[in-house]
Write an enzyme that holds these catalytic residues in place. Structure first.
Site, PDB file in Angstrom:
ATOM      1  NE  ARG A  50      23.820 -23.277  24.811  1.00  0.00           N
ATOM      2  CZ  ARG A  50      23.391 -22.244  23.888  1.00  0.00           C
ATOM      3  NH1 ARG A  50      22.400 -22.806  23.197  1.00  0.00           N
ATOM      4  NH2 ARG A  50      24.061 -21.163  23.572  1.00  0.00           N
ATOM      5  CE  LYS A 115      26.791 -19.970  31.584  1.00  0.00           C
ATOM      6  NZ  LYS A 115      26.659 -20.600  30.138  1.00  0.00           N
ATOM      7  NE  ARG A 249      29.995 -15.020  25.033  1.00  0.00           N
ATOM      8  CZ  ARG A 249      29.335 -16.212  25.226  1.00  0.00           C
ATOM      9  NH1 ARG A 249      28.107 -16.320  25.246  1.00  0.00           N
ATOM     10  NH2 ARG A 249      29.871 -17.422  25.250  1.00  0.00           N
TER      11      ARG A 249
END
Ligand code: ATP
Ligand code: BTN
Length: 251
Positions: A50, A115, A249
């Site tokens: 992104r 991730k 987060r």
């Protein structure tokens, strides 16, 4: 390659050895594509995330996949669509053996609080009301160590977690399930996906922070609303947050 092609009943899949970005590859050919057409690459020289961020895309058995979709509901529905992609990708990976894969709003996959995969939905144009979207997924299956400055948050790959998923099987299953889910989303909207999200949400009922530009907001994550906005509890009150410039987060 043959195994992938033989198992795909619908849509074209271009299998590329190397490309700048699989999303860019489809964007460059958008006028020739039909919903569900896709490509995969062995590695990317300019994989992107992104807001122009880099997606680390080395050679060596990761999955880099993009698919084109023409969404008749238009660009406003794209946020819901990107949640659907996350849900389906997580569920497919769970079915293939990665049982602890979770989603992180708006569209990452997490494993062990790190991730594992990123999803990027890009709007590439409009025809009347319809939006031309390119959906990209990068999934870390086996990955060499990136340079320290390349990834600025905790990351993981399946091999490190002791999980072995066949890349061809993942590709084929994912394309099939994504196409089916996007058709369902077009007909019925997000409603039936919201409870599925709740089951997969990595941070549900946990303390989180939202990074919005220079601002940090601390609260308790409470899932998503029927439109797909993030719900955050702040001082006992539930507030909604909509995609774009927000990063979530753990704390
Ligand atoms: P988030 O999706 O949590 O909001 P973000 O806003 O910081 O993350 P994105 O643009 O969504 O960033 O994702 C790109 C980020 O993902 C990069 O800044 C980098 O830290 C991280 N990243 C890049 N390549 C990989 C990879 N292969 N595996 C895991 N993480 C990666
Ligand atoms: C993110 O977390 O920011 C999303 C990363 C998306 C990466 C995938 S890899 C396949 C496709 N091609 C790209 O250039 N990006 C997406």
């Amino acid at each position: 390659k043959d195994k992938i092609l033989a198992a795909l009943p619908e849509g074209n899949v271009d299998v590329l050895p190397v490309i700048d970005s699989t999303n860019q590859y489809l964007q460059d050919r958008i006028s020739q594509l039909r919903s569900g057409d896709a490509c995969v690459a062995e590695y990317q020289q300019a994989g992107r995330g992104r807001r122009g961020r880099q997606w680390f895309s080395p050679f060596g058995s990761n999955l880099y996949l993009s698919m084109y979709w023409k969404l008749d509901q238009g660009p406003a529905a794209a946020m819901g669509l990107s949640l659907v992609i996350g849900i389906v990708t997580a569920e497919v990976m769970q079915q293939l053996g990665a049982r602890d894969v979770r989603v992180k709003w708006p569209n990452d996959l997490y494993l062990k609080d790190r991730k594992l995969a990123g999803i990027l939905v890009e709007l590439t144009g409009k025809t009347g009301d319809a939006a031309h979207l390119v959906i990209g997924a990068g999934i870390n299956l086996r990955m060499r160590e990136p340079a320290p400055d390349v990834i600025n948050q905790g990351w993981i790959n399946l091999q490190e977690a002791g999980i072995d998923i066949d890349r061809n099987e993942l590709t084929v299953t994912l394309l099939r399930e994504l196409r089916a889910a996007l058709r369902k989303f077009e007909q019925e909207g997000l409603a039936s996906f919201v409870p599925r999200w709740r089951n997969l949400d990595n941070f549900i009922d946990r303390p989180v922070k939202l990074l919005i530009g220079d601002k940090e907001i601390h609260g308790i994550e409470r899932g998503i609303d029927p439109q797909g906005a993030l719900l955050l509890e702040l001082d006992g009150e539930i507030k909604t947050f909509i995609g774009g410039e927000i990063s979530l987060r753990g704390r």
